[in-house]
Design a protein around this motif. Structure first.
Motif, PDB file in Angstrom:
ATOM      1  N   ALA A 128       6.478   7.102   1.368  1.00  0.00           N
ATOM      2  CA  ALA A 128       6.275   6.168   2.699  1.00  0.00           C
ATOM      3  C   ALA A 128       4.695   6.314   3.236  1.00  0.00           C
ATOM      4  CB  ALA A 128       7.369   6.009   3.595  1.00  0.00           C
ATOM      5  N   VAL A 129       4.811   7.526   3.456  1.00  0.00           N
ATOM      6  CA  VAL A 129       3.406   7.905   4.144  1.00  0.00           C
ATOM      7  C   VAL A 129       2.112   7.483   3.243  1.00  0.00           C
ATOM      8  CG1 VAL A 129       1.982   9.933   4.877  1.00  0.00           C
ATOM      9  CG2 VAL A 129       4.412   9.810   5.480  1.00  0.00           C
ATOM     10  N   ILE A 130       2.071   7.719   2.058  1.00  0.00           N
ATOM     11  CA  ILE A 130       1.018   7.482   1.220  1.00  0.00           C
ATOM     12  C   ILE A 130       0.881   5.840   1.181  1.00  0.00           C
ATOM     13  CG2 ILE A 130       0.423   7.381  -1.106  1.00  0.00           C
ATOM     14  CD1 ILE A 130       1.590  10.146  -1.641  1.00  0.00           C
ATOM     15  N   ALA A 131       1.907   5.176   1.071  1.00  0.00           N
ATOM     16  CA  ALA A 131       1.802   3.739   1.235  1.00  0.00           C
ATOM     17  C   ALA A 131       1.314   3.295   2.597  1.00  0.00           C
ATOM     18  CB  ALA A 131       3.172   3.044   1.179  1.00  0.00           C
ATOM     19  N   VAL A 132       1.863   3.536   3.512  1.00  0.00           N
ATOM     20  CA  VAL A 132       1.148   3.439   4.943  1.00  0.00           C
ATOM     21  C   VAL A 132      -0.349   3.502   5.032  1.00  0.00           C
ATOM     22  CG1 VAL A 132       1.288   3.361   7.383  1.00  0.00           C
ATOM     23  CG2 VAL A 132       3.460   3.205   5.986  1.00  0.00           C
ATOM     24  N   ASN A 133      -0.522   4.765   4.548  1.00  0.00           N
ATOM     25  CA  ASN A 133      -1.861   5.445   4.860  1.00  0.00           C
ATOM     26  C   ASN A 133      -2.946   4.633   4.091  1.00  0.00           C
ATOM     27  OD1 ASN A 133      -1.157   6.979   6.737  1.00  0.00           O
ATOM     28  ND2 ASN A 133      -1.142   8.872   5.313  1.00  0.00           N
ATOM     29  N   SER A 134      -2.250   4.323   2.761  1.00  0.00           N
ATOM     30  CA  SER A 134      -3.220   3.652   1.774  1.00  0.00           C
ATOM     31  C   SER A 134      -3.465   1.991   2.456  1.00  0.00           C
ATOM     32  CB  SER A 134      -2.829   3.551   0.453  1.00  0.00           C
ATOM     33  OG  SER A 134      -2.637   4.627  -0.024  1.00  0.00           O
ATOM     34  N   LEU A 135      -2.793   1.579   2.850  1.00  0.00           N
ATOM     35  CA  LEU A 135      -2.676   0.025   3.326  1.00  0.00           C
ATOM     36  C   LEU A 135      -2.968  -0.316   4.803  1.00  0.00           C
ATOM     37  CD1 LEU A 135       0.651  -1.053   1.397  1.00  0.00           C
ATOM     38  CD2 LEU A 135      -1.785  -1.119   0.736  1.00  0.00           C
ATOM     39  N   TRP A 136      -3.135   0.861   5.858  1.00  0.00           N
ATOM     40  CA  TRP A 136      -3.287   0.730   7.167  1.00  0.00           C
ATOM     41  C   TRP A 136      -4.435  -0.145   7.411  1.00  0.00           C
ATOM     42  CZ3 TRP A 136       0.180   1.470  10.703  1.00  0.00           C
ATOM     43  CH2 TRP A 136      -0.251   1.513  12.027  1.00  0.00           C
ATOM     44  N   ASP A 137      -5.509   0.019   6.862  1.00  0.00           N
ATOM     45  CA  ASP A 137      -6.795  -0.829   7.074  1.00  0.00           C
ATOM     46  C   ASP A 137      -6.857  -2.261   6.436  1.00  0.00           C
ATOM     47  OD1 ASP A 137      -7.432   0.923   9.291  1.00  0.00           O
ATOM     48  OD2 ASP A 137      -8.493   2.374   7.981  1.00  0.00           O
ATOM     49  N   CYS A 138      -6.038  -2.417   5.582  1.00  0.00           N
ATOM     50  CA  CYS A 138      -6.095  -3.610   4.853  1.00  0.00           C
ATOM     51  C   CYS A 138      -6.158  -4.952   5.772  1.00  0.00           C
ATOM     52  CB  CYS A 138      -4.822  -3.658   3.949  1.00  0.00           C
ATOM     53  SG  CYS A 138      -4.780  -5.157   2.790  1.00  0.00           S
ATOM     54  N   LEU A 139      -6.898  -5.857   5.069  1.00  0.00           N
ATOM     55  CA  LEU A 139      -7.109  -7.170   5.768  1.00  0.00           C
ATOM     56  C   LEU A 139      -6.003  -8.208   5.713  1.00  0.00           C
ATOM     57  CD1 LEU A 139     -11.001  -7.286   5.818  1.00  0.00           C
ATOM     58  CD2 LEU A 139      -9.444  -6.298   7.668  1.00  0.00           C
ATOM     59  N   LEU A 140      -5.457  -7.688   4.569  1.00  0.00           N
ATOM     60  CA  LEU A 140      -4.302  -8.696   4.131  1.00  0.00           C
ATOM     61  C   LEU A 140      -2.994  -8.620   4.980  1.00  0.00           C
ATOM     62  CD1 LEU A 140      -4.578  -8.195   0.239  1.00  0.00           C
ATOM     63  CD2 LEU A 140      -5.631  -9.955   1.687  1.00  0.00           C
ATOM     64  N   ASP A 141      -2.202  -9.855   4.910  1.00  0.00           N
ATOM     65  CA  ASP A 141      -0.868  -9.632   5.709  1.00  0.00           C
ATOM     66  C   ASP A 141      -0.093  -8.745   4.548  1.00  0.00           C
ATOM     67  OD1 ASP A 141       1.613 -10.160   6.453  1.00  0.00           O
ATOM     68  OD2 ASP A 141       1.878 -12.156   6.241  1.00  0.00           O
ATOM     69  N   VAL A 142       0.417  -7.363   5.014  1.00  0.00           N
ATOM     70  CA  VAL A 142       0.857  -6.479   4.101  1.00  0.00           C
ATOM     71  C   VAL A 142       2.460  -6.552   4.372  1.00  0.00           C
ATOM     72  CG1 VAL A 142       1.289  -4.121   3.323  1.00  0.00           C
ATOM     73  CG2 VAL A 142      -1.099  -5.357   3.720  1.00  0.00           C
ATOM     74  N   ARG A 143       3.425  -6.617   3.427  1.00  0.00           N
ATOM     75  CA  ARG A 143       4.934  -6.289   3.676  1.00  0.00           C
ATOM     76  C   ARG A 143       5.162  -5.349   2.674  1.00  0.00           C
ATOM     77  NH1 ARG A 143       5.948 -13.032   3.631  1.00  0.00           N
ATOM     78  NH2 ARG A 143       4.216 -13.484   5.068  1.00  0.00           N
ATOM     79  N   LEU A 144       6.055  -4.433   3.450  1.00  0.00           N
ATOM     80  CA  LEU A 144       6.692  -3.433   2.618  1.00  0.00           C
ATOM     81  C   LEU A 144       8.080  -3.690   2.594  1.00  0.00           C
ATOM     82  CD1 LEU A 144       4.704  -0.235   4.104  1.00  0.00           C
ATOM     83  CD2 LEU A 144       4.242  -1.382   1.829  1.00  0.00           C
ATOM     84  N   VAL A 145       8.498  -3.674   1.199  1.00  0.00           N
ATOM     85  CA  VAL A 145       9.812  -4.229   1.196  1.00  0.00           C
ATOM     86  C   VAL A 145      10.878  -3.058   0.786  1.00  0.00           C
ATOM     87  CG1 VAL A 145      11.193  -5.844  -0.270  1.00  0.00           C
ATOM     88  CG2 VAL A 145       8.848  -6.478   0.272  1.00  0.00           C
ATOM     89  N   ALA A 146      11.841  -2.948   1.688  1.00  0.00           N
ATOM     90  CA  ALA A 146      12.759  -2.049   1.250  1.00  0.00           C
ATOM     91  C   ALA A 146      14.073  -2.784   0.789  1.00  0.00           C
ATOM     92  CB  ALA A 146      13.062  -1.281   2.599  1.00  0.00           C
ATOM     93  N   LEU A 147      14.927  -2.308  -0.275  1.00  0.00           N
ATOM     94  CA  LEU A 147      16.060  -2.741  -0.561  1.00  0.00           C
ATOM     95  C   LEU A 147      17.326  -2.055   0.140  1.00  0.00           C
ATOM     96  CD1 LEU A 147      16.104  -3.271  -4.441  1.00  0.00           C
ATOM     97  CD2 LEU A 147      16.529  -4.943  -2.977  1.00  0.00           C
TER      98      LEU A 147
END
Length: 168
Positions: A128-147
């Protein structure tokens, strides 16, 4: 743009790009990979067969077929082997490569599953930390999906550490 945590089935979202937590063959499997292949339909497997597989840390693009998306980005995450075989860097590379491909294909929104946390056994909190840190400055609308609630909790905790959380 902010990162949003969504507790949902990734195959039911409407976004420009759906990221598949794929295996090296790209031909389908269990978990998210199997669900995406079942929902997209048999044409997806046929197109994936033409791609020649994919190495961990990389990603490839196909049409979305039966999904409510423009494209599927098949990201191959690392198998967790205790953290001593570059797993963290490979997982980060998956997220960044997916964003690069989404931008190259003109996407404005993207949905990610928790790559490598299922059968590949990557620790949920670290992933989760890697995902958030990798995507934090992304200019896209990012959705992290949890089941499930555990994945949702870890994703929200990682976002809180960065200072901003949004839930749907």
């Amino acid at each position: 743009m902010p990162i949003t945590v969504v507790k949902s089935d990734i195959t039911q979202l409407t976004v420009d790009a759906v990221v598949n937590a794929a295996n090296k063959s790209l031909l389908g499997g269990g978990g998210v990979d199997g669900a995406i292949h079942r929902t997209a339909g048999p044409q997806l497997k046929a197109e994936c067969a033409e791609l020649g597989g994919c190495e961990p840390g990389d990603a490839k693009v196909t049409k979305a077929y039966g999904l409510n998306a423009k494209i599927i980005i098949h990201a191959v995450g690392p198998i967790w082997r205790g953290g001593e075989q570059d797993e963290r860097a490979l997982l980060e590379r998956c997220y960044r490569r997916a964003i690069d491909l989404a931008q190259t294909h003109g996407c404005a929104s993207i949905a990610f599953p928790a790559i490598s946390t299922g059968a590949y056994c990557f620790p949920h909190d670290e992933a989760a930390v890697i995902a958030v840190n990798s995507l934090w400055d992304c200019l896209l609308d990012v959705r992290l999906v949890a089941l499930d609630a555990r994945t949702e909790r870890h994703l929200n905790n990682a976002i809180r550490k960065r200072g901003k959380v949004q839930n749907v």
